[in-house]
Design an enzyme around this catalytic site. Structure first.
Site, PDB file in Angstrom:
ATOM      1  N   ASP A 447       0.891  -1.308  -0.038  1.00  0.00           N
ATOM      2  CA  ASP A 447      -0.153   0.030   0.020  1.00  0.00           C
ATOM      3  C   ASP A 447       0.785   1.204  -0.046  1.00  0.00           C
ATOM      4  O   ASP A 447       2.139   1.348   0.474  1.00  0.00           O
ATOM      5  CB  ASP A 447      -0.800   0.041   1.137  1.00  0.00           C
ATOM      6  CG  ASP A 447      -2.110   0.810   1.073  1.00  0.00           C
ATOM      7  OD1 ASP A 447      -2.239   1.419   0.098  1.00  0.00           O
ATOM      8  OD2 ASP A 447      -3.150   0.638   1.778  1.00  0.00           O
ATOM      9  N   ASP A 516     -10.957   1.938  -3.247  1.00  0.00           N
ATOM     10  CA  ASP A 516     -11.412   1.600  -2.059  1.00  0.00           C
ATOM     11  C   ASP A 516     -12.921   1.657  -1.993  1.00  0.00           C
ATOM     12  O   ASP A 516     -13.690   1.344  -1.137  1.00  0.00           O
ATOM     13  CB  ASP A 516     -11.021   2.442  -0.915  1.00  0.00           C
ATOM     14  CG  ASP A 516      -9.677   2.174  -0.395  1.00  0.00           C
ATOM     15  OD1 ASP A 516      -9.187   1.110  -0.564  1.00  0.00           O
ATOM     16  OD2 ASP A 516      -8.932   3.195   0.220  1.00  0.00           O
TER      17      ASP A 516
HETATM   18  C1  DGJ Z   1      -5.942   1.759   1.931  1.00  0.00           C
HETATM   19  C2  DGJ Z   1      -5.988   0.568   1.051  1.00  0.00           C
HETATM   20  O1  DGJ Z   1      -6.688   1.098  -0.294  1.00  0.00           O
HETATM   21  C3  DGJ Z   1      -7.384  -0.131   1.697  1.00  0.00           C
HETATM   22  O2  DGJ Z   1      -7.654  -1.537   0.742  1.00  0.00           O
HETATM   23  C4  DGJ Z   1      -6.656  -0.653   2.887  1.00  0.00           C
HETATM   24  O3  DGJ Z   1      -5.491  -1.505   2.899  1.00  0.00           O
HETATM   25  C5  DGJ Z   1      -6.205   0.374   4.021  1.00  0.00           C
HETATM   26  N1  DGJ Z   1      -5.270   1.382   3.145  1.00  0.00           N
HETATM   27  C6  DGJ Z   1      -5.560  -0.028   4.994  1.00  0.00           C
HETATM   28  O4  DGJ Z   1      -4.935   1.015   5.675  1.00  0.00           O
END
Ligand code: DGJ
Length: 702
Positions: A447, A516
């Site tokens: 991430d 997301d």
């Molecule tokens: C952002 C990501 O897009 C989510 O899927 C998740 O992993 C969160 N970060 C976790 O902090």
């Protein structure tokens, strides 16, 4: 000098010609032609004007945007490039690399244009290497990867823009005279507001099957820039590369400076073939293990957030198996002790298992996964740090932040200074140590939750303008090292949703997290946008609890790419569980068609209150058809949909999959019927599901 009048240098593919011309009168290199393959390239000699400068410089006679601009040791702010030589090398039956060496007649500066042609996929990759042999460093201000020229009556530019949770919104506009720029200045990630991709239609708008266009993208996970400049004669130049913004670079004598790749395809049959070209190229060359299989997974982010312990995870491991999935992916929140990672305000940077949540460490979870018959994967965000962390306390100098300014947070965190080799080593070790200590880890989600602001590297000292470039190159260096040691470990590219999706990064990653936002209605648009440039095998779509739609609708939407789950399985009803188990089984049976098949976008959600698309396998004996009704107005009729990509002579049987085991208000009229490919492509199917937010998925079998 090896220049003769009308020396033509071809650099095309099976169906596309990109031809350069060396003009014997001035020794410069011009783009002579870009378009559908010519029957006889020699015909170009009949054109009297040389074309447009292939890589226009600055400071001499160019009055428009340059591809390159530099200042020499003596302060001379100009560059002139003349053709010196070229060579063409066929690295295998499909790939040809053409290198064209250009040189300044007065200064020891060389620029080599590289054109890598992938014949079968009709994809061309371009990059540039700059070498200078002056006594001191020279400063380059612009250093594009590619410059292309078009002479059409009109130009239609499609851009893909958005924000967090609304990635890849499609907008098409006619270019007017002057400059239009698509770019980003986010540093750590290519996009968030603009994605490094575009479609450019010539003369008139293209649709899926008609029109002349190029589809282009930059393989660079940082600041990018596409410049579209229409001049006074109506000619268009497209300059693609690293964003020159705040990024003048001093090139050391003798040390080559290499730009990232601009990747493009040309089609004169609309956007559909352009996407399929890029998909095939990506599967074969652009994405790590792009034509191999993938693991289906259950993620816990939406279901638990930071709130879990060993017992809860152990239950979820069992649920992974129950759904029929291959792997459980443990998301954020498993690490840090002095400042436990119980929310997004602390712990980032301290990559030790949290002893309260995971007293027996990751090793226990890996073993537990094995006992339950599934694999185990884990989330990391190794480029970042929370101010509330031991890493911040121990290494304040490893963090990007401006002197004399307050720290500026985004999601309560800061970016590590990857330009500093010690930090690069740290990031590599975070990953390497985790994998050597727990060799059973079978998957990583990488991430990157913030862009750069207040960007300043204490390591770079007086070379601050190198930061944006050095950061990304250092990231690639780390990923190179990881890939040397772990060549095939599946890794998901994620950046606070889909903030870092580009072919520079995807060389190291097997897939990416598209957004997301998992509300399926929104997701249809987001996935539709990505589908123009990225193949389904790389686009991770999870079934979650977002949105108020039925589980069937959510499942059908996730299934159009790499389906996964991020949902509380223990709260599913018996019916929901059975439906999901059957859906996973169907997906596993059909995923090859979705991942490796040809995509045909049939009805765009931007044009109707529905979206219809299909995938057809290489043998054309299997296809999967997805139809989603987004809304339906009183009295609104949906026309029959003509399918594409089938064999007209084959007879296909339609079978509905993901049939809900609870009642619904319409029946799938075509279920169980058989039609010829000819019928399906000329007469088409009645796919009128009528109720808003409903969907049907058909499996077509010869
Ligand atoms: C952002 C990501 O897009 C989510 O899927 C998740 O992993 C969160 N970060 C976790 O902090």
């Amino acid at each position: 000098m090896n220049t003769t009048p009308d020396l033509l240098i071809p650099a095309g593919t099976k169906n596309v010609d990109l031809i350069y011309r060396v003009n014997g009168r001035d020794g410069r290199l011009y783009q002579a032609y870009l378009g559908a393959r010519l029957g006889n390239a020699g015909d170009l000699k009949q054109i009297s004007d040389a074309g447009h400068l292939a890589y226009a410089t600055s400071g001499t006679d160019n009055l428009f945007e340059p591809a390159i601009r530099m200042t020499h040791n003596d302060g001379n702010p100009s560059l002139e490039l003349k053709y010196i030589s070229h060579n063409t090398e066929k690295t295998d039956a499909n790939i040809t690399i053409t290198k064209i060496l250009l040189k300044d007649p007065e200064y020891p500066v060389e620029v080599t244009l590289h054109i890598k042609s992938y014949s079968a996929e009709d994809v061309i990759e371009q990059w540039v290497e700059i070498v200078q042999k002056e006594t001191k460093p020279v400063t380059i201000y612009n250093y594009a990867s590619s410059m292309l020229h078009f002479d059409a009556g009109k130009y239609w530019l499609t851009q893909f823009h958005g924000d967090w949770a609304e990635e890849m919104k499609i907008e098409e506009n006619e270019l007017t005279s002057g400059i239009k720029i698509l770019d980003s200045k986010l540093g750590t990630r290519a996009h968030m507001y603009q994605t490094p991709v575009f479609l450019l239609s010539l003369n008139e708008r293209s649709d899926e099957n008609n029109g002349e266009l190029i589809a282009g993208t930059l393989g660079w996970s940082g600041n990018f820039q596409f410049v579209f400049e229409v001049d006074e004669k109506g000619s268009l130049r497209v300059i693609s590369g690293i964003n020159p913004f705040a990024s003048e670079y001093s090139v050391q004598p003798g040390k080559p400076f290499k730009t990232p790749s601009f990747i493009f395809t040309y089609s004169n049959h609309g956007k559909g073939p352009a996407s399929r070209n890029l998909h095939r190229w990506a599967s074969n060359y652009g994405i790590l293990d792009g034509n191999k299989t993938r693991l289906t997974l259950l993620n816990n982010w939406e279901a638990t957030g930071f709130n879990f312990d060993e017992k809860k995870l152990s239950d979820i491991l069992g649920e992974t198996k129950k759904l029929g999935l291959d792997l459980f992916l443990l998301d954020d929140g498993w690490f840090a002790n002095k400042y436990p990672r119980n929310n997004d305000r602390a712990g980032l940077g301290d990559w030790q298992e949290n002893k309260t949540k995971l007293p027996d460490g990751l090793g226990y979870l890996v073993r537990e996964a094995d006992n339950k018959g599934v694999k185990f994967g884990i989330w990391i965000e190794p480029e970042m740090v929370n101010p509330k962390s031991e890493l911040y306390e121990t290494h304040p100098d490893w963090i990007l932040k401006l002197p004399n300014r307050p720290e500026h947070y985004f999601r309560n965190q800061l970016v590590l200074d990857l330009a500093n080799p010690k930090v690069g080593e740290f990031v590599f070790n975070v990953v390497d140590r985790m994998l050597t200590t727990n060799p059973g880890i079978a998957f990583i989600k990488w991430d990157c939750n913030r862009m750069m602001t207040n960007a300043y590297s204490s390591y770079l000292k007086d070379k601050q303008s190198h930061l944006y470039v050095d950061y990304v190159n250092s990231l690639y260096n780390i990923l190179d090292r990881i890939r040397q040691k772990y060549p095939h470990l599946p890794v998901m590219l994620c950046s606070g949703g889909g903030g870092r999706v580009d072919y520079g990064a995807l060389r190291y990653f097997t897939e990416f997290w598209a957004s997301d936002n998992t509300d399926p209605l929104e997701r249809i648009y987001i996935q539709w946008g990505y589908s123009f440039f990225f193949p389904a095998v790389s686009v991770c779509n999870h079934v979650t609890s977002w949105g108020r739609q039925t589980l069937k609708f959510r499942t059908d939407v996730a299934m159009m790419g790499k389906m996964g789950y991020d949902i509380k399985v223990n709260e599913m009803s018996d019916n929901e569980l059975k439906f999901s188990q059957a859906a996973v089984a169907s997906y596993k049976r059909l995923n090859n068609v979705i991942w490796q098949g040809d995509l045909f976008r049939l009805i765009s959600p931007y044009e109707e209150n529905r979206a219809v698309l299909m995938y057809v396998n290489g043998e054309k004996n299997k296809a999967v058809l997805f139809t989603y009704t987004l809304n339906s107005r009183y009295g609104e009729m949906f026309n029959r949909v003509r399918l594409q990509g089938l064999d007209p002579d084959k007879i296909y049987r339609l079978q509905e999959i993901n049939v809900p085991n609870e009642g619904r208000r319409f029946s799938s009229a075509e279920n169980g019927k058989s039609y010829s490919g000819d019928y399906l492509m000329k007469i088409g199917l009645n796919l009128d599901t009528r109720s808003p937010l409903s969907s049907i998925v058909y499996e077509l079998t010869e």
